[in-house]
Design a protein around this motif. Structure first.
Motif, PDB file in Angstrom:
ATOM      1  N   ASP A  85       2.775  -7.202 -10.251  1.00 14.33           N
ATOM      2  CA  ASP A  85       2.532  -6.030  -9.411  1.00 14.33           C
ATOM      3  C   ASP A  85       1.494  -6.358  -8.342  1.00 14.33           C
ATOM      4  O   ASP A  85       0.407  -6.862  -8.640  1.00 14.33           O
ATOM      5  CB  ASP A  85       2.032  -4.857 -10.257  1.00 14.33           C
ATOM      6  CG  ASP A  85       3.112  -4.308 -11.173  1.00 14.33           C
ATOM      7  OD1 ASP A  85       4.299  -4.438 -10.816  1.00 14.33           O
ATOM      8  OD2 ASP A  85       2.773  -3.759 -12.237  1.00 14.33           O
ATOM      9  N   ALA A  87      -0.243  -4.300  -5.223  1.00 18.06           N
ATOM     10  CA  ALA A  87      -0.400  -3.001  -4.559  1.00 18.06           C
ATOM     11  C   ALA A  87      -0.698  -3.200  -3.077  1.00 18.06           C
ATOM     12  O   ALA A  87      -1.499  -4.055  -2.693  1.00 18.06           O
ATOM     13  CB  ALA A  87      -1.520  -2.208  -5.218  1.00 18.06           C
ATOM     14  N   SER A 101       6.951   2.966   5.168  1.00 17.75           N
ATOM     15  CA  SER A 101       6.716   3.634   3.888  1.00 17.75           C
ATOM     16  C   SER A 101       8.032   4.022   3.231  1.00 17.75           C
ATOM     17  O   SER A 101       8.197   3.888   2.016  1.00 17.75           O
ATOM     18  CB  SER A 101       5.858   4.884   4.094  1.00 17.75           C
ATOM     19  OG  SER A 101       4.606   4.539   4.648  1.00 17.75           O
ATOM     20  N   ASN A 104      10.018   1.527   1.108  1.00 19.29           N
ATOM     21  CA  ASN A 104       9.653   1.370  -0.303  1.00 19.29           C
ATOM     22  C   ASN A 104      10.828   1.689  -1.227  1.00 19.29           C
ATOM     23  O   ASN A 104      10.978   1.090  -2.293  1.00 19.29           O
ATOM     24  CB  ASN A 104       8.503   2.333  -0.644  1.00 19.29           C
ATOM     25  CG  ASN A 104       7.218   1.607  -0.989  1.00 19.29           C
ATOM     26  OD1 ASN A 104       7.115   0.398  -0.867  1.00 19.29           O
ATOM     27  ND2 ASN A 104       6.221   2.351  -1.405  1.00 19.29           N
ATOM     28  N   ASN A 110       7.947  -6.095  -6.935  1.00 18.56           N
ATOM     29  CA  ASN A 110       6.769  -5.417  -7.454  1.00 18.56           C
ATOM     30  C   ASN A 110       5.697  -5.240  -6.392  1.00 18.56           C
ATOM     31  O   ASN A 110       4.612  -4.737  -6.683  1.00 18.56           O
ATOM     32  CB  ASN A 110       6.197  -6.199  -8.635  1.00 18.56           C
ATOM     33  CG  ASN A 110       7.165  -6.245  -9.799  1.00 18.56           C
ATOM     34  OD1 ASN A 110       7.992  -5.359  -9.939  1.00 18.56           O
ATOM     35  ND2 ASN A 110       7.071  -7.276 -10.614  1.00 18.56           N
ATOM     36  N   ARG A 112       4.577  -3.184  -3.576  1.00 12.60           N
ATOM     37  CA  ARG A 112       4.937  -1.852  -3.099  1.00 12.60           C
ATOM     38  C   ARG A 112       3.745  -1.144  -2.463  1.00 12.60           C
ATOM     39  O   ARG A 112       2.593  -1.355  -2.843  1.00 12.60           O
ATOM     40  CB  ARG A 112       5.475  -0.996  -4.254  1.00 12.60           C
ATOM     41  CG  ARG A 112       6.699  -1.567  -4.933  1.00 12.60           C
ATOM     42  CD  ARG A 112       7.183  -0.678  -6.046  1.00 12.60           C
ATOM     43  NE  ARG A 112       7.674   0.602  -5.532  1.00 12.60           N
ATOM     44  CZ  ARG A 112       8.905   0.769  -5.043  1.00 12.60           C
ATOM     45  NH1 ARG A 112       9.743  -0.233  -4.999  1.00 12.60           N
ATOM     46  NH2 ARG A 112       9.302   1.950  -4.597  1.00 12.60           N
ATOM     47  N   VAL A 114       1.378   1.705  -2.147  1.00 15.72           N
ATOM     48  CA  VAL A 114       0.897   2.693  -3.128  1.00 15.72           C
ATOM     49  C   VAL A 114      -0.055   3.711  -2.517  1.00 15.72           C
ATOM     50  O   VAL A 114      -0.433   4.683  -3.187  1.00 15.72           O
ATOM     51  CB  VAL A 114       0.200   1.990  -4.314  1.00 15.72           C
ATOM     52  CG1 VAL A 114       1.164   1.058  -5.036  1.00 15.72           C
ATOM     53  CG2 VAL A 114      -1.047   1.215  -3.861  1.00 15.72           C
ATOM     54  N   ALA A 115      -0.455   3.493  -1.249  1.00 20.98           N
ATOM     55  CA  ALA A 115      -1.388   4.425  -0.621  1.00 20.98           C
ATOM     56  C   ALA A 115      -1.187   4.418   0.893  1.00 20.98           C
ATOM     57  O   ALA A 115      -0.913   3.370   1.487  1.00 20.98           O
ATOM     58  CB  ALA A 115      -2.830   4.053  -0.963  1.00 20.98           C
ATOM     59  N   LEU A 131       4.373   9.884  -1.359  1.00 16.74           N
ATOM     60  CA  LEU A 131       2.970   9.483  -1.240  1.00 16.74           C
ATOM     61  C   LEU A 131       2.263  10.411  -0.257  1.00 16.74           C
ATOM     62  O   LEU A 131       2.755  10.640   0.856  1.00 16.74           O
ATOM     63  CB  LEU A 131       2.853   8.043  -0.749  1.00 16.74           C
ATOM     64  CG  LEU A 131       3.238   6.932  -1.724  1.00 16.74           C
ATOM     65  CD1 LEU A 131       3.156   5.575  -1.023  1.00 16.74           C
ATOM     66  CD2 LEU A 131       2.343   6.937  -2.946  1.00 16.74           C
ATOM     67  N   LEU A 146      -7.069   1.617  -6.805  1.00 13.65           N
ATOM     68  CA  LEU A 146      -5.675   1.211  -6.982  1.00 13.65           C
ATOM     69  C   LEU A 146      -5.505  -0.306  -7.010  1.00 13.65           C
ATOM     70  O   LEU A 146      -4.389  -0.805  -7.121  1.00 13.65           O
ATOM     71  CB  LEU A 146      -4.818   1.800  -5.854  1.00 13.65           C
ATOM     72  CG  LEU A 146      -4.712   3.328  -5.842  1.00 13.65           C
ATOM     73  CD1 LEU A 146      -4.058   3.797  -4.541  1.00 13.65           C
ATOM     74  CD2 LEU A 146      -3.908   3.817  -7.048  1.00 13.65           C
ATOM     75  N   VAL A 148      -5.728  -2.466  -4.628  1.00 14.45           N
ATOM     76  CA  VAL A 148      -4.896  -2.894  -3.500  1.00 14.45           C
ATOM     77  C   VAL A 148      -5.320  -4.287  -3.047  1.00 14.45           C
ATOM     78  O   VAL A 148      -6.501  -4.561  -2.851  1.00 14.45           O
ATOM     79  CB  VAL A 148      -5.020  -1.897  -2.326  1.00 14.45           C
ATOM     80  CG1 VAL A 148      -4.346  -2.458  -1.080  1.00 14.45           C
ATOM     81  CG2 VAL A 148      -4.414  -0.555  -2.715  1.00 14.45           C
TER      82      VAL A 148
END
Length: 208
Positions: A85, A87, A101, A104, A110, A112, A114-115, A131, A146, A148
């Motif tokens: 993963d 972020a 966005s 996505n 994995n 992606r 996320v914010a 989101l 997160l 990131v």
């Protein structure tokens, strides 16, 4: 996986996602093995270059047979760290930011977004692909919470350096910038640029 002390060039790393994309298409179509010659013809690359690229990371092929497609996909994903993963945060939720966005939805990897962050009052609080767009004031805390590691910048060029500084300060290790500006970051942080204008202008050179 094979290791090497020889520095892997950026050109090699940039070709790996191209191989991965085509191999994934082959697997979807039920193809189980592929040769470097087949890959070369499809991707308009020298088969010897493909073999050399892959050999930096291991001996994945079998002479006279080629590469097992599913196995090679797995290995390239490991090389690119797409088996874990990762972020991503996007800063700048305008038209381009919205398009990225929404992409996505189509990603199987994995890695992606996320914010989302933006400074415009009319954009903050809206939702893109489930989101919520957050104000810039929340970026540092959210990036840290997160975990990131990658930032995408789609803000005007005049704002790009400040956004990059804030992302790096919050712990981001790599940045993809769509802003028309050169960004300076500390050593150890990687920056790639996606400049539509530059690409279009370079294409113009080849026109009759």
């Amino acid at each position: 996986m094979k290791t090497t002390t020889e520095k892997i060039s950026e050109a090699v790393v940039r070709r790996l996602p191209v191989y991965l994309r085509y191999l994934t298409e082959l697997l979807t179509n039920g193809v189980q093995t592929v040769s470097s010659q087949d890959l070369g013809r499809r991707l308009d690359l020298n088969p010897a270059q493909i073999r050399k690229d892959l050999a930096y990371f291991g001996d994945f092929g079998k002479k006279g047979i080629g590469y097992d497609v599913e196995y090679l996909i797995e290995k390239i994903r490991q090389i690119l760290k797409l088996d874990r993963d990762i972020a991503v945060a996007l800063v700048g939720a305008g038209n381009l930011g919205k398009a990225l966005s929404n992409y996505n939805v189509y990603l199987n990897d994995n890695m992606r977004i996320v914010a989302l962050f933006d400074s415009h009052p009319s954009t903050v609080g809206t939702h893109i692909n489930n989101l919520a767009v957050q104000p810039m004031e929340e970026m540092s805390d959210s990036v840290k919470q997160l975990h990131v590691r990658v930032g995408i910048i789609t803000v005007p060029g005049s704002e790009a350096q400040k956004v990059a500084d804030d992302l790096v300060q919050a712990g981001v290790e790599a940045i993809l910038s769509f802003a028309p500006a050169i960004i300076k970051v500390k050593e150890g942080v990687r920056v790639h640029y996606a400049d539509f204008t530059t690409e279009l202008q370079s294409l113009a050179f080849y026109l009759e």
